[in-house]
Motif scaffolding. Structure first.
Motif, PDB file in Angstrom:
ATOM      1  N   GLU A 274     -16.281   4.170  21.090  1.00  0.00           N
ATOM      2  CA  GLU A 274     -15.525   5.161  20.321  1.00  0.00           C
ATOM      3  C   GLU A 274     -14.769   4.518  19.156  1.00  0.00           C
ATOM      4  O   GLU A 274     -14.198   3.446  19.290  1.00  0.00           O
ATOM      5  N   LEU A 275     -14.788   5.209  18.048  1.00  0.00           N
ATOM      6  CA  LEU A 275     -13.914   4.857  16.929  1.00  0.00           C
ATOM      7  C   LEU A 275     -12.532   5.417  17.247  1.00  0.00           C
ATOM      8  O   LEU A 275     -12.367   6.623  17.420  1.00  0.00           O
ATOM      9  N   LYS A 276     -11.538   4.542  17.339  1.00  0.00           N
ATOM     10  CA  LYS A 276     -10.192   4.965  17.731  1.00  0.00           C
ATOM     11  C   LYS A 276      -9.341   5.390  16.534  1.00  0.00           C
ATOM     12  O   LYS A 276      -8.523   6.304  16.637  1.00  0.00           O
ATOM     13  N   ALA A 277      -9.536   4.710  15.416  1.00  0.00           N
ATOM     14  CA  ALA A 277      -8.701   5.005  14.243  1.00  0.00           C
ATOM     15  C   ALA A 277      -9.382   4.430  13.007  1.00  0.00           C
ATOM     16  O   ALA A 277     -10.273   3.588  13.098  1.00  0.00           O
ATOM     17  N   TYR A 278      -8.943   4.912  11.854  1.00  0.00           N
ATOM     18  CA  TYR A 278      -9.440   4.343  10.607  1.00  0.00           C
ATOM     19  C   TYR A 278      -8.330   4.357   9.562  1.00  0.00           C
ATOM     20  O   TYR A 278      -7.323   5.060   9.695  1.00  0.00           O
ATOM     21  N   TYR A 279      -8.541   3.589   8.513  1.00  0.00           N
ATOM     22  CA  TYR A 279      -7.568   3.502   7.420  1.00  0.00           C
ATOM     23  C   TYR A 279      -8.328   3.451   6.105  1.00  0.00           C
ATOM     24  O   TYR A 279      -9.337   2.750   5.982  1.00  0.00           O
ATOM     25  N   TYR A 280      -7.872   4.212   5.138  1.00  0.00           N
ATOM     26  CA  TYR A 280      -8.508   4.218   3.818  1.00  0.00           C
ATOM     27  C   TYR A 280      -7.446   4.087   2.737  1.00  0.00           C
ATOM     28  O   TYR A 280      -6.448   4.809   2.726  1.00  0.00           O
ATOM     29  N   SER A 281      -7.651   3.151   1.835  1.00  0.00           N
ATOM     30  CA  SER A 281      -6.858   3.056   0.621  1.00  0.00           C
ATOM     31  C   SER A 281      -7.794   2.613  -0.492  1.00  0.00           C
ATOM     32  O   SER A 281      -8.981   2.382  -0.274  1.00  0.00           O
ATOM     33  N   LYS A 282      -7.246   2.465  -1.658  1.00  0.00           N
ATOM     34  CA  LYS A 282      -8.070   2.097  -2.811  1.00  0.00           C
ATOM     35  C   LYS A 282      -8.752   0.745  -2.605  1.00  0.00           C
ATOM     36  O   LYS A 282      -9.899   0.548  -3.004  1.00  0.00           O
ATOM     37  N   ASP A 283      -8.033  -0.165  -1.959  1.00  0.00           N
ATOM     38  CA  ASP A 283      -8.538  -1.531  -1.837  1.00  0.00           C
ATOM     39  C   ASP A 283      -9.072  -1.882  -0.461  1.00  0.00           C
ATOM     40  O   ASP A 283      -9.760  -2.883  -0.299  1.00  0.00           O
TER      41      ASP A 283
ATOM     42  N   GLN B  39       0.838  -1.197   0.000  1.00  0.00           N
ATOM     43  CA  GLN B  39       0.000   0.000   0.000  1.00  0.00           C
ATOM     44  C   GLN B  39       0.876   1.252   0.000  1.00  0.00           C
ATOM     45  O   GLN B  39       1.998   1.258   0.508  1.00  0.00           O
ATOM     46  N   ASP B  40       0.338   2.309  -0.547  1.00  0.00           N
ATOM     47  CA  ASP B  40       1.028   3.587  -0.559  1.00  0.00           C
ATOM     48  C   ASP B  40       1.380   3.998   0.870  1.00  0.00           C
ATOM     49  O   ASP B  40       0.549   3.922   1.762  1.00  0.00           O
ATOM     50  N   ALA B  41       2.614   4.400   1.074  1.00  0.00           N
ATOM     51  CA  ALA B  41       3.059   4.765   2.421  1.00  0.00           C
ATOM     52  C   ALA B  41       2.276   5.923   2.999  1.00  0.00           C
ATOM     53  O   ALA B  41       2.215   6.112   4.208  1.00  0.00           O
ATOM     54  N   ASN B  42       1.669   6.742   2.148  1.00  0.00           N
ATOM     55  CA  ASN B  42       0.890   7.877   2.650  1.00  0.00           C
ATOM     56  C   ASN B  42      -0.459   7.452   3.204  1.00  0.00           C
ATOM     57  O   ASN B  42      -1.097   8.212   3.920  1.00  0.00           O
ATOM     58  N   ASN B  43      -0.916   6.262   2.851  1.00  0.00           N
ATOM     59  CA  ASN B  43      -2.173   5.765   3.389  1.00  0.00           C
ATOM     60  C   ASN B  43      -1.896   5.098   4.724  1.00  0.00           C
ATOM     61  O   ASN B  43      -1.615   3.909   4.799  1.00  0.00           O
ATOM     62  N   ARG B  44      -1.977   5.861   5.784  1.00  0.00           N
ATOM     63  CA  ARG B  44      -1.664   5.338   7.104  1.00  0.00           C
ATOM     64  C   ARG B  44      -2.879   5.422   8.008  1.00  0.00           C
ATOM     65  O   ARG B  44      -3.839   6.101   7.713  1.00  0.00           O
TER      66      ARG B  44
END
Length: 590
Positions: free
Chosen positions: A346-355, A266-271
C-alpha cells in the motif's frame, strides 16, 4: 476534538503502545508521549483532556488546525520536555509563567497567531535548547535569555522592538528579521589622554613628518593585505565551486538522505497527504529530521529507509523526472493509494512540490526478492519461491482490475517484489510509468525485464507486465539476473539463454543448483518453467492474461510442509488443487 484522519482509539483495545500516536512508559501504566501531527485536528483543545496526562514528556500537535488560546490547564503537565505546536491557528498571549515546565528542552510555537510580549520567565528554563517563536504577532522587547544550553532560536517575522539582548547576539541576525529591532553596538573607548572636546591637539613639524611616514606605511600595508585577500578569495571561490559541483553530483547520485535533499523552505501548504486508514502520525518535518539510508536506485528514483524519532520505520521513494503536473500526479496517487490487497504494498502517503515528489510505504525488513536472490543470497527453498510467485501473480491481477481493467504496473521486476509477513510475494511501485518520463534505452539489469514492445515504443501495456512477470519467474527458477555476465565478461540475456537451453533439451541445466537439494519437485519446476515461457513469447497477444496465470500457478502445487505429496501420489494430490491456494485468486481483497 474533530479530526480528518481516522485513529484507532477505542475503549476495547489497551492504550499501551497500541493507540496511534500514543507512547507509554515501560510498565505501560503512564502515557509519556502524544504525537498527532498533521491529522486534521481543528478547533480549540478541550479542557481537562491532555492536561490529565501528568506524566507526559512529549506533546506534538503540529501541522493541524487547532485554534483558541494556549490551554491554561497545560500547567498540570509538569514533566513536559518537548512541545511542538507549530503550524496551527493558536492565538492570544503566551503563558506568563513558563517556569512551571522546568524540564522544557524544545519549544516550537511558530506559525501561529500568538500576540503580546515574550514572557521573561523563559529565562528560567535552564534545560532549554531550542526556542522557535517565528511567524507570530508577538510585540515588545526580547527578554534577556542568558541560557548556556540554548542552541537554536528563531524570533523572525513578529512585531518585536528594542535592542537584541547581549546574550542572543551570538545567533545570526537572520533569526531576528521581520521585526523592528536593533543590535547593540559597543561604543568606542574614550582616550584617557585625549584633549577636551573641541580643543585641537598641539602639533609640530617633527610629529607631522612622523605622522606622514606612519600614514604611508599604513597605506602600503593595506595594499599588500588587499592583494593577499583578493588571492585568498579567488582560491576559496574556486574551491567552493568545486565543492558545489561535488555536492550536485552526490545529489544526482542519490548520496543524500531525504532530510537534506528536500528544501526546508518548501511552501507550508505542500504537506504529506495520508490515505484513509493510515495510522502513521508524522509529517514532512519529521521526515526532514529523521535519519535515513539509501536502499537503492531504481528506474524512477531513489529509495530510502527512514527511521523517525518514535522508531517508526518507513520507505521513502524520491521520484525523478516526473512528466506531469501536480493535478495529474495527485489523481494517479489517489488511484494507487486506493488499492487494498494482501499482495500489493500500500501507498501510505505522498508529497508533491515544485522540486520534490515523495512516496511513503511500509518498510519490509526481509527486503526485495532481488536482494534475497542476488545480494544477501538468503537460501530460498521451493516452497518459498512458489509463495513468492503466487503472491506476485495475485498482486498483479488485482492491479490489472483497476481503472476498468486497464491499469498497468509498468515496472515489474524482482526489486519491486517484497516478501510479506505471510512469506508471499507483494508488488510495489505500481502506476509510475504513466507519470514518469519515457524509459531510456539501457543495458542494465532493469532492461532485462522489458518486453520487446516496451523497448521499441517505450510504452508499457498489461501484456508487458505479463512478460516482466515471466522474467521474474525465470529469475526464481534459475537464480540468475535477467541480464548478467559470465566469467569472460560476456553479457547474457536470461530469456534468450533459457530459450537456447530448452531448445537443446538441456532443461535440467536451467534450474538453480540450490533447488537440486529438494526432492520430488522436478515435475513442478518444469511446469513453472513452461508457464514462464508462455509469458515471455515475443508477440504480446500470445501471452496469457494474468488472471489465467494465477489459476495455472495455483494448479501446480500446494504449500504443505508437514504433508507434502511425494512424486508417487501426485495424482491423488491433484484432486485437491482448488483447496491448495484457495479457489478465488482475488480472495485476499480487503
Amino acid at each position: 476534538m474533530p479530526h480528518s484522519r481516522a485513529l484507532n482509539w477505542n475503549q476495547t483495545s489497551p492504550v499501551s503502545n497500541n493507540w496511534t500516536g500514543v507512547t507509554c512508559n515501560a510498565s505501560g501504566s503512564r502515557i509519556i508521549a502524544v504525537r498527532l501531527p498533521g491529522i486534521g485536528l481543528h478547533g480549540p483543545i478541550p479542557s481537562n483532556t491532555i492536561s490529565h496526562l501528568s506524566a507526559l514528556q512529549v506533546l506534538s500537535l503540529r501541522s493541524n488546525g487547532i485554534s483558541g488560546h494556549f490551554p491554561s490547564d497545560f500547567f498540570n503537565l509538569r514533566n513536559l520536555s518537548f512541545l511542538y505546536l507549530q503550524y496551527n491557528n493558536l492565538s492570544g498571549p503566551l503563558p506568563v509563567d513558563f517556569s512551571v515546565w522546568r524540564n522544557l528542552t524544545i519549544v516550537n510555537l511558530s506559525n501561529n497567531r500568538f500576540n503580546q510580549s515574550i514572557p521573561s520567565s523563559l529565562s528560567n528554563l535552564t534545560h532549554l535548547q531550542a526556542l522557535d517563536l517565528a511567524n507570530n504577532s508577538l510585540s515588545g522587547e526580547i527578554p534577556d535569555l542568558n541560557l548556556p544550553s540554548l542552541q537554536q532560536i528563531n524570533f523572525s517575522n513578529n512585531k518585536l522592538t528594542g535592542i537584541v539582548p547581549k546574550s542572543l547576539l551570538r545567533f545570526p541576525s537572520s533569526l531576528f528579521e521581520g521585526n523592528n529591532v536593533s543590535f547593540e553596538r559597543i561604543p568606542p573607548h574614550p582616550s584617557h589622554f585625549g584633549a577636551p572636546y573641541g580643543e585641537p591637539y598641539p602639533t609640530s613639524k617633527k610629529s607631522r613628518r612622523l605622522g606622514e611616514t606612519v600614514l604611508l606605511g599604513i597605506i602600503i600595508a593595506c595594499c599588500i593585505l588587499a592583494i593577499v585577500a583578493f588571492v585568498f578569495f579567488v582560491i576559496v571561490g574556486c574551491s567552493r565551486r568545486k565543492n558545489e559541483d561535488v555536492y550536485s553530483q552526490k545529489l544526482q547520485a542519490g548520496g543524500m538522505s531525504p532530510e537534506k535533499a528536500v528544501s526546508r523552505s518548501q511552501d507550508a501548504n505542500n504537506r504529506l497527504f495520508f490515505f484513509e486508514g493510515c495510522n502513521y502520525t508524522f509529517d514532512l518535518e519529521d521526515l526532514l529530521r529523521a535519519s535515513a539510508e539509501v536502499l537503492g536506485k531504481g528506474t524512477y528514483g531513489f529509495s530510502y529507509k527512514v527511521v523517525l524519532e518514535d522508531a517508526t520505520t518507513v520507505v521513502v521513494k524520491r521520484l525523478k523526472e516526473v512528466s506531469v503536473g501536480k493535478r495529474e500526479f495527485e489523481q494517479q496517487m489517489e488511484v494507487v493509494g486506493s488499492i487494498r490487497h494482501l499482495n500489493v504494498i500500500e501507498l501510505k502517503a505522498y508529497y508533491y512540490s515544485k522540486d520534490e515528489r515523495l512516496m511513503v510505504y511500509d518498510y519490509y525488513s526481509q527486503g526485495s526478492v532481488s536482494s534475497i536472490l542476488h545480494e544477501t543470497r538468503t537460501p530460498l527453498d521451493w516452497d518459498a519461491r512458489m509463495k513468492i510467485a503466487i503472491g506476485e501473480a495475485r498482486g498483479i491481477a488485482r492491479i490489472h482490475t483497476e481503472n476498468g481493467g486497464k491499469f498497468v504496473h509498468g515496472n515489474i521486476k524482482s526489486s519491486n517484489i517484497f516478501v510479506n509477513s505471510q512469506q508471499y510475494g507483494s508488488v510495489s511501485d505500481l502506476g509510475l510509468s504513466t507519470i514518469m518520463g519515457a524509459l531510456a534505452p539501457s543495458i542494465s539489469r532493469a532492461a532485462g525485464y522489458r518486453a520487446p514492445e516496451v523497448t521499441d515504443t517505450r510504452k508499457a501495456m498489461q501484456p508487458s507486465d505479463v512478460y516482466s512477470f515471466g522474467v521474474v519467474l525465470l529469475e526464481l527458477l534459475t537464480g540468475k539476473s535477467p541480464i548478467h555476465t559470465t566469467g569472460g565478461d560476456e553479457i547474457i540475456h536470461l530469456v534468450r539463454w533459457v530459450h537456447s537451453v530448452v531448445r537443446e533439451e538441456w532443461t535440467a541445466e536451467v534450474f538453480d543448483i540450490e533447488l537440486t537439494r529438494y526432492p520430488n519437485i522436478e515435475e513442478e519446476m518444469v511446469e513453472m518453467l513452461q508457464i514462464a515461457m508462455t509469458c515471455v513469447v515475443r508477440m504480446p497477444d500470445q501471452r496469457p492474461k494474468i488472471a489465467d496465470l494465477v489459476k495455472m500457478i495455483e494448479n501446480v502445487r500446494v504449500i504443505e510442509s508437514e504433508n507434502r505429496p511425494s512424486s508417487g501420489n501426485r495424482s491423488e494430490s491433484s484432486n485437491h488443487r482448488q483447496q491448495r491456494w484457495g479457489k478465488n485468486p482475488m480472495s485476499h481483497n480487503e
